[in-house]
Scaffold this active site. Structure first.
Site, short mmCIF file in Angstrom:
data_model
loop_
_atom_site.label_atom_id
_atom_site.label_comp_id
_atom_site.label_asym_id
_atom_site.label_seq_id
_atom_site.Cartn_x
_atom_site.Cartn_y
_atom_site.Cartn_z
N ALA A 35 0.86 -1.19 0.00
CA ALA A 35 0.00 0.00 0.00
C ALA A 35 0.90 1.24 0.00
O ALA A 35 0.75 2.15 0.82
CB ALA A 35 -0.96 0.00 1.19
N HIS A 40 6.65 5.94 1.66
CA HIS A 40 7.48 4.80 1.24
C HIS A 40 8.39 5.20 0.07
O HIS A 40 9.55 4.80 0.01
CB HIS A 40 6.61 3.64 0.75
CG HIS A 40 5.74 3.03 1.80
ND1 HIS A 40 4.37 3.15 1.80
CD2 HIS A 40 6.05 2.29 2.89
CE1 HIS A 40 3.88 2.49 2.84
NE2 HIS A 40 4.87 1.97 3.52
N GLN A 156 9.49 1.79 16.36
CA GLN A 156 9.94 0.66 15.53
C GLN A 156 11.38 0.87 15.06
O GLN A 156 12.20 -0.06 15.08
CB GLN A 156 9.01 0.51 14.31
CG GLN A 156 9.52 -0.44 13.25
CD GLN A 156 8.50 -0.66 12.16
OE1 GLN A 156 7.60 -1.45 12.32
NE2 GLN A 156 8.62 0.03 11.03
N MET A 187 2.04 10.68 6.33
CA MET A 187 1.56 9.67 5.37
C MET A 187 1.52 8.32 6.08
O MET A 187 2.46 7.94 6.77
CB MET A 187 2.51 9.56 4.19
CG MET A 187 2.63 10.82 3.39
SD MET A 187 1.19 10.99 2.33
CE MET A 187 1.42 12.64 1.74
O1 PAF Z 1 6.68 -0.53 9.09
C1 PAF Z 1 6.22 -1.51 8.48
O2 PAF Z 1 5.60 -1.40 7.42
C2 PAF Z 1 6.39 -2.90 9.08
O3 PAF Z 1 6.29 -2.87 10.47
C3 PAF Z 1 7.70 -3.61 8.63
C4 PAF Z 1 8.92 -2.88 9.14
C5 PAF Z 1 7.73 -3.70 7.13
C6 PAF Z 1 7.74 -5.03 9.20
O4 PAF Z 1 6.66 -5.80 8.75
#
Ligand code: PAF
Length: 283
Positions: A35, A40, A156, A187
């Protein structure tokens, strides 16, 4: 515009990466759950700046979703994602299925302490185990030189850094600034769930955090400032607030005014949970 190579098995991924390595090329990885949005794409651009080849993984990782969470309705749009990667110049998309990543009998789980405690973990207790496990697997599958993670998921990012240090995974972790719309909304793939009215409300999250961070840096008391930020979010239309918290920016331990800080928040808008964070300028 050249299309990325698409592979869905670890074996095929390794063959391609071995070829590149033999040719002396460096590899950057961008782990995603698909998505893909502008946030990204900014990570992919950074990867292309950092290395000769960019691998983007697209895998909606079931182990990081609790049973009550949105695994089934999480947006999946592989064809569009591949078009975006082609337009950006990514070289390879790794799109494994669940059975490739978690074969029958899979029984290993990586649990990172330190920065994973509190904040998200208070509300999603198994989330970071799922993230750490899948990220470790992706790194061992691809063995990239570096990997790019957005600061949007700040906790994370800290957990992945700790994971790599603790397990000696030879991957340089690079944090990338959050991409926001013109109103400051970070986003996120989950923004797709928001109605127009909810979008308007969502846009206040960053403004309230920035205002609070500035006040904290100017000397306001921590507990009352974060409580006040929570109240402002609810008054602004959020249903409930999971947390607004100031933390030390590397360890995510208690915030100290003489160290770099981060103000992090998670709040609910209808059935959608939004997170965001901002730097607390040092005094
Ligand atoms: O941030 C994300 O989209 C997810 O947590 C990741 C790092 C791809 C792990 O599945």
């Amino acid at each position: 515009m050249s299309r990325p190579i698409v592979v869905d098995s670890v074996a095929a991924l390794r063959v391609q990466i071995r070829d590149w390595r033999r040719g002396g090329l460096s590899v950057a990885m961008v782990p995603t759950m698909g998505a893909l949005h502008d946030g990204h794409i900014s990570l992919v651009r950074m990867a292309l700046d950092r290395a000769d080849r960019c691998v983007v993984s697209i895998f909606v990782n079931p182990t990081q979703f609790a049973p009550s969470e949105d695994l089934d309705k999480y947006p999946r749009q592989l064809a569009r994602d591949l078009d975006k990667l082609a337009a950006t110049g990514a070289h390879l998309a790794f799109t494994p299925g669940v059975a490739e990543m978690y074969p029958v009998g899979f029984a290993t789980r990586i649990s990172v302490g330190g920065p994973s405690s509190g904040l998200e973990s208070d509300f999603r207790p198994t989330f970071f185990d799922g993230v750490a496990t899948v990220v470790a697997k992706l790194f061992l599958q691809a063995l990239p030189d570096c990997a790019i993670f957005g600061e949007k998921d700040y906790q994370q990012l800290c957990v992945v850094r700790r994971l790599c240090r603790d397990l000696d995974l030879p991957v340089e972790i690079i944090g990338a600034p959050t991409v926001r719309d013109t109103h400051g909304l970070a986003m996120s793939s989950r923004n797709a769930y928001l109605s127009e009215t909810e979008l308007e409300i969502a846009r206040q999250l960053n403004a309230i955090l920035r205002r609070t961070a500035t006040a904290l840096a100017a000397g306001t008391e921590e507990a009352s400032s974060t409580v006040e930020a929570g109240r402002a979010l609810v008054e602004g239309g959020f249903q409930s607030v999971d947390y607004v918290a100031a933390r030390e920016s590397l360890t995510l331990g208690p915030w100290r005014r003489d160290r770099n800080g981060r103000l992090l928040a998670a709040a609910w808008l209808g059935k959608t949970r939004l997170i965001d964070n901002v730097e607390i300028p040092s005094a």
